[in-house]
Design an enzyme around this catalytic site. Structure first.
Site, short mmCIF file in Angstrom:
data_model
loop_
_atom_site.label_atom_id
_atom_site.label_comp_id
_atom_site.label_asym_id
_atom_site.label_seq_id
_atom_site.Cartn_x
_atom_site.Cartn_y
_atom_site.Cartn_z
N GLY A 180 0.82 -1.21 0.00
CA GLY A 180 0.00 0.00 0.00
C GLY A 180 0.86 1.26 0.00
CG ASP A 217 3.63 -6.28 3.27
OD1 ASP A 217 2.69 -6.29 4.09
OD2 ASP A 217 4.79 -5.93 3.57
CG ASP A 218 -3.77 -5.35 3.15
OD1 ASP A 218 -3.74 -4.26 2.56
OD2 ASP A 218 -4.73 -5.71 3.87
CD GLU A 219 3.21 -4.25 6.67
OE1 GLU A 219 3.39 -3.70 7.78
OE2 GLU A 219 4.10 -4.87 6.04
CE1 TYR A 220 3.61 1.14 7.22
CE2 TYR A 220 4.46 -0.37 5.56
CZ TYR A 220 4.51 0.17 6.83
OH TYR A 220 5.46 -0.27 7.71
#
Length: 378
Positions: A180, A217-220
């Site tokens: 993200g 990578d499901d971050e930010y």
């Protein structure tokens, strides 16, 4: 067992030979995302297939005057449902995955570490990271894939020939991680049209840059108010359908991974637990054969004996992956002793040597970065 079924069928095969030409041709049953077996594989389970193969063998034997055949010689292309997917050309498991922060590290450093059997220590290198962004076209929001100023020339302008292909030539799979970017859109917050578009963009990037797959990578994403239960799964399923069967999908187990459906999880080749340190997380998003119970941050030095113990445990208990994050230049944090201790535990006493590991960022940065959108894909 296949051979037992064939043996029980052999008497019936002989008796029914006269009806041979009236029998139906056996069909292949294709099972998508059957992981394991490896994704995209074919599973032929119809007993008639085994029978028919031997009828063909019998007919040929009669034509040449021979009277012998054995159903056990029929090589039915099946795969054990418990078999771990192979991603490394030489089949070593657990596979070592190394994330490289391309903002400040040359990914070729990951290929400088070689085991005492001549094979690369890294099995997978994850380029960390590209970003999920968005644009508005005629009032409609579309997802885009953004390569930042540091990532752009690693891939664009034939950069992949310099920074991706040499790793692949050593037998290492190179994936592009998707992260993200504080845009209010992420892999867990798209509608059905957007998931189709984003899967097409990702598949396009894999083909364009000669990559071996995509890591999520499901971050930010900063999309907490708009997440839904289907987006993440749809992207994985649609991307899997668009990519060739030998391409990989990995997931860092953080964010909204709990929303990933059973069907979509079957399309994931490897997943890594999301807590860095020396913990051993024996269960997670996937079963052992596709799961890394250890995630080590290479930004600091971890005791080699601790890594050896964790690696030995992962190997003995049948785990499929062993992940490292944040590879540094060897002049910053030298991972050689850590890698050697890990290889010893994973691969029965092998050691690791380093050919360089201190390569600098030697490519030109592009201030504006590069965005892949649907205009390029279409």
């Amino acid at each position: 067992m296949k051979s037992e079924k064939c043996r029980k069928s052999s008497g019936r095969i002989i008796k029914t030979f006269k009806n041979f030409m009236r029998m139906n041709k056996p069909q292949e049953q294709i099972t998508p995302c059957n992981n394991a077996p490896a994704k995209g594989g074919k599973s032929i389970t119809n007993l008639n297939f085994c029978v028919m193969k031997n009828l063909f063998k019998l007919s040929m034997a009669l034509f040449i005057g021979a009277a012998m055949f054995s159903c056990q010689q029929a090589e039915e292309p099946t795969m054990d449902q418990g078999q771990a997917p192979e991603t490394r050309a030489f089949g070593d498991t657990p596979v070592v995955a190394i994330y490289v922060e391309t903002n400040d590290t040359n990914p070729l450093n990951a290929g400088d570490y070689t085991m005492s059997n001549g094979k690369p220590f890294a099995g997978i290198v994850e380029l960390f990271a590209s970003n999920v962004r968005k644009r508005t076209v005629n009032g409609v929001v579309e997802p885009t894939l953004y390569l930042n100023d540091k990532m752009t020339n690693l891939l664009e302008n034939n950069g992949y020939l310099t920074y991706v292909k040499p790793l692949q030539d050593k037998g290492i799979k190179v994936l592009l991680t998707v992260l993200g970017d504080h845009q209010g859109i992420g892999v867990a917050s798209m509608n059905s049209t957007q998931t189709t578009q984003f899967a097409q963009i990702l598949a396009h990037a894999v083909a364009k840059y000669g990559l071996d797959g995509i890591g999520f990578d499901d971050e930010y994403a900063d999309d907490g108010g708009s997440t839904n239960s289907t987006s993440y799964s749809e992207i994985i399923l649609k991307l899997h359908a668009l990519m060739p069967a030998d391409k990989l999908i990995t997931v860092f187990d953080w964010g909204y991974t709990s929303s990933i459906s059973t069907e979509a999880r079957a399309c994931i080749d490897y997943a890594y637990h999301g807590y860095f340190g020396t913990g051993f997380y024996g269960s997670g998003l996937l079963e052992k054969a596709r799961w890394s119970p250890v995630s080590t941050n290479l930004g600091g030095a971890t005791n080699p004996s601790t890594l050896n113990s964790l690696a030995t445990r992962a190997k003995s208990q049948g785990y499929g992956a062993f992940m490292f994050f944040n590879l540094r230049r060897s002049s910053q944090v030298n991972p050689l002793n850590m890698f050697s201790a890990t290889a010893s535990g994973l691969y029965n006493g092998l050691t690791v040597t380093n050919a360089n590991g201190n390569r600098a960022q030697d490519w030109t940065f592009v201030p504006a970065g590069y965005e892949i959108n649907m205009d390029e894909v279409q």
